[in-house]
Design an enzyme around this catalytic site. Structure first.
Site, mmCIF file in Angstrom:
data_model
loop_
_atom_site.group_PDB
_atom_site.id
_atom_site.type_symbol
_atom_site.label_atom_id
_atom_site.label_comp_id
_atom_site.label_asym_id
_atom_site.label_seq_id
_atom_site.Cartn_x
_atom_site.Cartn_y
_atom_site.Cartn_z
ATOM 1 N N ASP A 1 90.490 72.009 11.144
ATOM 2 C CA ASP A 1 89.190 71.443 11.510
ATOM 3 C C ASP A 1 88.981 70.113 10.804
ATOM 4 O OD1 ASP A 1 86.624 71.609 12.881
ATOM 5 O OD2 ASP A 1 85.747 71.810 10.885
ATOM 6 N N GLU B 1 90.782 60.871 9.144
ATOM 7 C CA GLU B 1 89.749 61.496 9.968
ATOM 8 C C GLU B 1 88.720 60.450 10.371
ATOM 9 O OE1 GLU B 1 86.354 64.769 9.155
ATOM 10 O OE2 GLU B 1 88.409 65.524 8.849
ATOM 11 N N GLY C 1 81.728 80.083 -1.385
ATOM 12 C CA GLY C 1 81.051 80.851 -0.364
ATOM 13 C C GLY C 1 81.855 81.017 0.908
ATOM 14 N N ILE C 2 82.547 79.958 1.342
ATOM 15 C CA ILE C 2 83.349 80.045 2.567
ATOM 16 C C ILE C 2 84.460 81.082 2.395
ATOM 17 C CG2 ILE C 2 84.936 78.810 4.088
ATOM 18 C CD1 ILE C 2 83.288 76.266 3.449
ATOM 19 N N HIS D 1 86.289 68.541 13.140
ATOM 20 C CA HIS D 1 85.391 68.756 12.001
ATOM 21 C C HIS D 1 84.032 69.271 12.482
ATOM 22 C CE1 HIS D 1 84.670 67.347 7.596
ATOM 23 N NE2 HIS D 1 84.082 68.502 7.849
ATOM 24 N N ARG E 1 89.036 69.961 3.475
ATOM 25 C CA ARG E 1 89.144 68.510 3.577
ATOM 26 C C ARG E 1 90.564 68.163 4.017
ATOM 27 N NH1 ARG E 1 84.448 68.334 3.789
ATOM 28 N NH2 ARG E 1 82.959 67.129 2.544
ATOM 29 N N ALA F 1 83.315 72.852 12.426
ATOM 30 C CA ALA F 1 83.168 74.258 12.067
ATOM 31 C C ALA F 1 81.698 74.614 11.921
ATOM 32 C CB ALA F 1 83.919 74.558 10.771
#
Length: 339
Positions: free
Chosen positions: A274, A279, A169-170, A298, A250, A300
Site C-alpha cells: 500500500d 511515492e 496498534g496496526i 496508499h 512506509r 489503506a
C-alpha cells in the site's frame, strides 16, 4: 484498549487501538490555552476541540495548542510554530511522523507532539489482511489474466507462519484478524516484552533469524533513520521462495529495486504494497507490471475512514491538554525514537 469513534447510526464504525495510554510525557505538561486548527479549519476537528471544552482561535502569540491537519506540509507547520512560539502541544494527523521528524527534533524539548498512532489501526490492519490473502491466492496474477488458467496456484493462510514487524496498534489489530486462521505469529519489535496474540516476540536484532521460516512478513514498523531500507536484497534473500511480503507502513522500509529483482528472480513469491518508494509510484514503473505484486495507492485508510478517527484523537488529546496535568494524552511522540 480500544476507543469507539463516531459512526453512522446502526453501524459499529472503526475504533482506535491505543497502546500507550498512561505513558510518561517526554516534556513538561503543556500549558493550556487557545487552540489553532490548521492549515484549513475542518468543522469536524474544530468541533472536537470545542466539545473537549477548548477554544479554537486564529494562530497568534496566545496560541498554546495546534492541530495540524496536512500530513504533506511540514514547511507549513514549521512556519506556524515560528509565528506562535508559545505553542506547547501539537497534534499531527498521521501515525507516521517521519515527514515532521526535523521539527520534532528541533522543538521536542519543549513541545509535546502527539500523533494518530493507533487511531487508524483497524482500517489499515483490515487492508493488510486483504493484501495478505491476495498475495497468497495469487490474485494479482489472476486480475491481470485474459484467459482461463489451467495450472492450480495459490495457498491457504490457515496454519502459516507469519512474521509481523512492529507492535503498535496496526500490528495488534492485524494479529486479532489473523486469529481465526490458526497461524503461528512471531512479532519483531524493539522490546522483548511479550505481545498479546503472538506466539513469540523477538527483538529487532533477531529479525534475520526468523525470516527463513516466514510464509508471510507484514511490515507495520515506524520509518526512522534506523529502519530505512530494512528489507534490502540481503534480507529478502533470507526469505523462502514461497514467502509473501506485505507493507502497509512506509515505502522506504523496503528497497524497491531489490524487491523488484527478488520478485523477478523468484527469491520471494509475492508482495502486497500500500506504500512504495518513490511515492506515488511513477507511471510505467516495472513494479506495476510484476505479476507477483499487488499495489494499492496508499489508501489503506480513506479520508472517510480517517476523519472521525482523527477527530476522536483530537478530542481525547484536547481534553488532556486542557486538564493541564499532562495526563490522558495518547499517541505521544518520543523525540528520541522519532515516533
Amino acid at each position: 484498549m480500544s476507543t469507539t469513534t463516531s459512526s453512522p447510526a446502526g453501524t459499529r464504525g472503526h475504533r482506535a487501538v491505543i497502546t500507550d495510554e498512561g505513558a510518561p510525557l517526554p516534556v513538561s505538561a503543556p500549558e493550556p490555552g487557545p487552540v489553532a486548527v490548521l492549515p484549513d479549519e475542518a468543522e469536524l476537528h474544530v468541533a472536537a476541540v470545542t466539545e473537549a471544552g477548548g477554544t479554537v482561535a486564529p494562530l497568534g502569540e496566545d496560541t498554546r495548542g495546534l492541530v495540524w491537519l496536512d500530513p504533506r506540509d511540514p514547511d507549513g507547520l514549521a512556519a506556524a510554530l515560528d509565528r506562535a512560539p508559545a505553542v506547547s502541544w501539537v497534534q499531527l494527523p498521521f501515525a507516521g511522523v517521519d515527514a515532521f521528524a526535523h521539527l520534532i527534533r528541533e522543538h521536542g524539548d519543549r513541545v509535546l507532539f502527539t500523533s494518530a498512532k493507533g487511531a487508524y489501526a483497524e482500517p489499515v490492519a483490515e487492508h493488510a489482511l486483504a493484501l495478505t490473502l491476495a498475495t497468497l491466492r495469487v490474485l494479482p496474477k489472476r486480475a491481470r489474466a485474459t484467459s482461463w488458467a489451467t495450472e492450480p496456484e495459490g495457498v491457504s493462510l490457515y496454519g502459516r507462519n507469519v512474521v509481523v514487524i512492529g507492535a503498535g496498534g496496526i500490528a495488534l489489530e492485524y494479529l486479532r484478524l489473523l486469529a481465526p486462521f490458526d497461524v503461528s505469529v512471531t512479532v519483531v519489535r524493539r522490546s522483548s516484552s511479550p505481545v498479546e496474540g503472538a506466539d513469540r516476540t523477538v527483538t529487532t536484532d533477531q529479525l534475520d533469524e526468523v525470516l527463513p521460516d516466514a510464509d508471510v512478513v507484514m511490515i507495520a514498523a515506524a520509518m526512522t533513520s534506523g529502519t530505512s531500507k530494512l528489507f534490502d536484497a540481503r534480507r529478502l534473500a533470507l526469505m523462502k521462495p514461497s514467502a509473501r511480503l506485505v507493507n502497509i507502513a512506509r515505502g522506504g522500509l523496503v528497497d524497491t529495486d531489490a524487491l523488484l529483482r527478488a520478485l523477478r528472480d523468484g527469491v520471494i513469491a509475492g508482495a502486497g504494497l500500500d506504500v512504495t518508494d518513490p511515492e506515488p509510484l511513477p507511471d510505467g514503473h516495472p513494479l506495476w507490471e510484476e505479476p507477483g505484486a499487488v499495489i494499492t495507492p496508499h489508501q489503506a485508510d480513506t479520508p472517510e475512514m480517517v476523519a472521525p478517527l482523527l477527530a476522536e484523537r483530537v478530542r481525547t488529546n484536547a481534553r488532556a491538554f486542557l486538564g493541564g496535568q499532562g495526563e490522558g494524552f495518547v499517541g505521544v511522540v518520543d523525540p528520541a525514537a522519532g515516533y
